[in-house]
Write an enzyme that holds these catalytic residues in place. Structure first.
Site, PDB file in Angstrom:
ATOM      1  N   GLN A  54      -5.446-101.255 -26.933  1.00 53.58           N
ATOM      2  CA  GLN A  54      -5.896-100.070 -26.186  1.00 53.58           C
ATOM      3  C   GLN A  54      -5.723-100.223 -24.679  1.00 53.58           C
ATOM      4  OE1 GLN A  54      -8.045-101.931 -28.021  1.00 53.58           O
ATOM      5  NE2 GLN A  54      -9.820-102.474 -26.799  1.00 53.58           N
ATOM      6  N   GLY A  57      -2.776 -98.576 -22.489  1.00 61.84           N
ATOM      7  CA  GLY A  57      -2.797 -97.194 -22.020  1.00 61.84           C
ATOM      8  C   GLY A  57      -4.134 -96.731 -21.473  1.00 61.84           C
ATOM      9  N   HIS A  58      -5.176 -97.555 -21.523  1.00 63.06           N
ATOM     10  CA  HIS A  58      -6.531 -97.145 -21.128  1.00 63.06           C
ATOM     11  C   HIS A  58      -7.157 -98.195 -20.227  1.00 63.06           C
ATOM     12  CE1 HIS A  58     -10.724 -95.730 -21.620  1.00 63.06           C
ATOM     13  NE2 HIS A  58     -10.169 -94.595 -21.977  1.00 63.06           N
ATOM     14  N   PHE A  59      -6.947 -98.307 -19.086  1.00 58.27           N
ATOM     15  CA  PHE A  59      -5.896 -97.733 -18.241  1.00 58.27           C
ATOM     16  C   PHE A  59      -5.123 -98.906 -17.674  1.00 58.27           C
ATOM     17  CE2 PHE A  59      -9.549 -94.891 -18.175  1.00 58.27           C
ATOM     18  CZ  PHE A  59      -8.982 -93.716 -18.615  1.00 58.27           C
ATOM     19  N   LEU A  64     -10.254-100.335 -19.121  1.00 54.41           N
ATOM     20  CA  LEU A  64     -11.629-100.104 -19.560  1.00 54.41           C
ATOM     21  C   LEU A  64     -11.618 -99.955 -21.072  1.00 54.41           C
ATOM     22  CD1 LEU A  64     -12.663 -97.238 -17.089  1.00 54.41           C
ATOM     23  CD2 LEU A  64     -13.245 -99.652 -16.882  1.00 54.41           C
TER      24      LEU A  64
END
Length: 152
Positions: A54, A57-59, A64
């Site tokens: 994750q 892309g986050h972020f 986070l």
């Protein structure tokens, strides 16, 4: 694996958790159960690492942990409570709802989530409700109520 597999010290390793829950990478979000009071409460750990998918892309510039994955971690701990209740039928209990979820602080790579879930109710041997909290370094990061339902 036997449904009642807690060791004498009421802890579960990651391998034992995989025997209770259907989740696998990248959704196996509980690393270890460190305390369990059968039918009432479980305390578990989730080590958050930068290697988790994750964070691509986050972020990318400020990673986070997505709130939905914090809630899913709490739901998996709740699922451990439900699977360890001897009076409930065997089967797949799925995450069925949330109430009053609040996110209070960000969770970052390198953090360790300490997740505590307490059973609030079981109805008709099919529906369960737990209260969950997640802490990092003793500070509350997320809390809420989670519901489960037995899938036929």
């Amino acid at each position: 694996m036997d449904k009642q597999l807690l060791s004498e010290n009421n802890q579960l390793s990651s391998e034992e958790i995989l025997g209770l829950l259907p989740h696998r990478f990248p959704f196996a979000l509980v690393d270890r159960v460190i305390e369990h009071i059968p039918g009432h409460k479980a305390v578990a750990l989730k080590n958050v690492t930068i290697n988790e998918p994750q964070f691509q892309g986050h972020f990318p510039e400020r990673p986070l942990m997505p709130g939905v994955l914090i809630v899913e971690s709490m739901a998996q701990v709740g699922g451990i409570i439900v699977t360890q209740m001897p009076d409930l039928p065997k089967g797949l209990f799925v995450f069925a709802g949330i109430n009053n979820v609040k996110f209070r602080r960000p969770v970052l790579p390198g953090d360790q989530l300490v997740i505590t879930c307490e059973l609030l109710s079981i109805k008709r041997q099919r529906f369960g409700k737990v209260k969950g909290e997640a802490h990092v370094d003793g500070k509350l990061v997320c809390s809420g109520e989670l519901m489960f339902s037995l899938v036929d």
